[in-house]
Design an enzyme around this catalytic site. Structure first.
Site, PDB file in Angstrom:
ATOM      1  N   ALA A  29       0.822  -1.206   0.000  1.00  0.00           N
ATOM      2  CA  ALA A  29       0.000   0.000   0.000  1.00  0.00           C
ATOM      3  C   ALA A  29       0.854   1.253   0.000  1.00  0.00           C
ATOM      4  CB  ALA A  29      -0.943  -0.005   1.206  1.00  0.00           C
ATOM      5  N   GLU A  41      10.183   3.414   6.474  1.00  0.00           N
ATOM      6  CA  GLU A  41      10.047   1.979   6.667  1.00  0.00           C
ATOM      7  C   GLU A  41      10.957   1.564   7.825  1.00  0.00           C
ATOM      8  OE1 GLU A  41       9.629  -1.789   7.106  1.00  0.00           O
ATOM      9  OE2 GLU A  41       8.282  -0.722   5.742  1.00  0.00           O
ATOM     10  N   SER A  57       8.568  -3.513  -0.401  1.00  0.00           N
ATOM     11  CA  SER A  57       7.883  -3.924  -1.620  1.00  0.00           C
ATOM     12  C   SER A  57       8.233  -5.340  -2.050  1.00  0.00           C
ATOM     13  CB  SER A  57       8.219  -2.940  -2.752  1.00  0.00           C
ATOM     14  OG  SER A  57       7.376  -3.142  -3.866  1.00  0.00           O
ATOM     15  N   CYS A  70       3.240 -13.296  -0.473  1.00  0.00           N
ATOM     16  CA  CYS A  70       2.539 -14.525  -0.849  1.00  0.00           C
ATOM     17  C   CYS A  70       3.451 -15.531  -1.550  1.00  0.00           C
ATOM     18  CB  CYS A  70       1.348 -14.194  -1.753  1.00  0.00           C
ATOM     19  SG  CYS A  70       0.051 -13.259  -0.921  1.00  0.00           S
TER      20      CYS A  70
END
Length: 474
Positions: free
Chosen positions: A13, A34, A40, A44
């Protein structure tokens, strides 16, 4: 500049929002904080890295820090936002043992979610893992490899080398326990079996993949057993047991104790919202951040997206929390465009998801649980059918089980699930589209879906299920 767009969180996001904003509003700064090193990445894909299908850890990276800089994004890794002052419109940022204040013009909270481990004691032991992050994935793969065989890629300066190297000298486990039969548990069962490890999967409830419904869960259970996975259904793990070296040796459960060399805990995630505890930003019923259709929170110029935020459900019209990758990327991109001056809807969610269980493909969307549907004001009726995935005479087909749920009064499609070995998962997109369009079962039955023997029978399995359920409604 005095009105930068500040983003907390450098994953799906956060960087989607930053990238879109940088393109649309190049005259304003965008700063992404971050707290870790990785940004990024494809979460999955981690089970497939452990399995060995994905060869390199870097294959899971979507956007490198260098690419972010090329897009005009001021990405600052190892910078943890430790406080938000919505009155002063500043965030407090910790870096290198110091803390500084950063003003913002607009703020996006994209802090993601964290893996649950409680209330199970022993998750801190060596050899107890969650599959949440690339360092975890690298550590598990190192533990599964022969001593000295797994080499940490030191060229990737953001790998937690100390953590991964802890497991490079381990003898590969002979027996592992997976705690939880959801997405992570099912996918990791396949990964462990690929390494010829005796795999025990413990699930508190009576069937796997609960959000997919019983028909999918039962077929996945058969598939896992056929592949050699030992299932312990209706079995709650009470503790992960260790030895004097604080290394995993067993799992204790309500049926006794099972000796294992490694444990993987996959019992769900929770939104990271503690950062907002002292702010007027409202949380929703789920504990995630409440937002409107543009991703805006209850505080002016503060937005939220991704696994830490709720969204509106396409079926109920009410807020819901279904943390998935597309939802995060799509919402982030929309918020970036909104902040740049072009208001854009983040879009509804329907909980559309797919998962692979060895050769089985599983998909689900919408409301499948009758209790949830009833609580939302519907009178649910459902059917499950089995239909061929291709024309019967054409090779390569497989039985596809389709479950559909509809509202008895309106005939509206509420949800659906599919499972099979031949392109079952992709068929869920038909149902997702139908739900977004508020279609009835009658309208679904009359869809003009493609037919050719190599791809589908004349009556696609989705149409067969719609025809059966429509008959029940009539």
């Amino acid at each position: 500049m005095t009105d930068p767009f500040v983003v907390i969180g450098g994953d799906a996001a956060g960087l989607s929002a930053a990238s879109k904003f940088a393109r649309e509003a190049p005259d304003r700064d965008v700063i992404v904080f971050e707290k870790g090193k990785w940004v990024s990445y494809a979460h999955c894909g981690t089970p497939y890295y452990v399995k060995g299908t994905v060869e390199r850890l870097t294959d899971l990276l979507s956007l490198s820090p260098e690419q972010a800089a090329e897009r005009g994004i001021d990405l600052r890794r190892n910078h943890e936002v430790v406080g938000v002052d919505t009155d002063a419109e500043t965030v407090a940022v910790a870096h290198d043992s110091e803390t500084f204040s950063q003003p913002y013009g607009d703020l996006l909270v994209a802090t993601g979610a964290r893996a649950m481990t409680g209330p199970i004691p022993g998750t801190e032991l060596d050899g107890a893992f969650t599959m949440h992050g690339l360092d975890s994935a690298a550590s598990v793969r190192a533990a599964l490899s022969e001593p000295g065989e797994f080499a940490v890629d030191t060229s990737i300066e953001y790998v937690d080398t100390a953590l991964v190297e802890k497991y490079t000298d381990w003898e590969p486990p002979e027996r592992v326990a997976i705690v939880g039969g959801g997405y992570v548990g099912v996918e990791m069962a396949e990964a462990f079996q690929a390494h010829n490890i005796e795999t025990h999967l413990f699930q508190r409830s009576g069937h796997l993949l609960p959000p997919f419904g019983e028909a999918v869960g039962e077929r996945v259970a058969r598939q896992l057993r056929e592949q050699g996975v030992i299932l312990h259904l209706d079995t709650a793990v009470e503790e992960i047991v260790g030895n004097r070296d604080e290394r995993v040796t067993a799992v204790a459960h309500d049926g006794g104790t099972t000796d294992v060399d490694l444990a993987l805990v996959g019992i769900g995630i929770r939104p990271n919202t503690a950062l907002l505890a002292d702010t007027p930003v409202d949380l929703g019923y789920s504990g995630a951040i409440a937002v409107d259709e543009y991703g805006a929170t209850s505080v002016n110029r503060v937005y939220a997206a991704g696994d830490c935020a709720e969204d509106r459900h396409a079926v109920t019209g009410e807020p819901d929390w279904v943390p998935l990758g597309l939802t995060a990327n799509r919402a982030g991109r929309a918020i970036g465009q909104t902040v740049a001056g072009d208001p854009s809807l983040v879009g509804d969610i329907a909980g559309t998801a797919v998962v692979k269980a060895f050769d089985l493909e599983c998909g689900r969307v919408g409301l499948l649980d009758h209790e949830q549907a009833s609580a939302a004001g519907f009178d649910p009726v459902s059917t499950t059918v089995t239909a061929g995935s291709r024309s019967g005479y054409y090779p390569g087909g497989d039985d596809t089980d389709v479950t559909l749920v509809a509202d008895r009064n309106s005939g509206r499609l509420l949800g659906g699930a599919l499972v099979g070995e031949d392109r079952a998962a992709i068929r869920i997109d038909t149902l997702a589209t139908a739900i977004e369009a508020d279609m009835t079962i009658d309208e679904l039955e009359r869809l003009d879906l493609a037919y050719a023997p190599p791809f589908s029978p004349v009556w696609d399995p989705v149409l067969v299920a719609a025809k059966v359920l429509n008959g029940q409604l009539e």
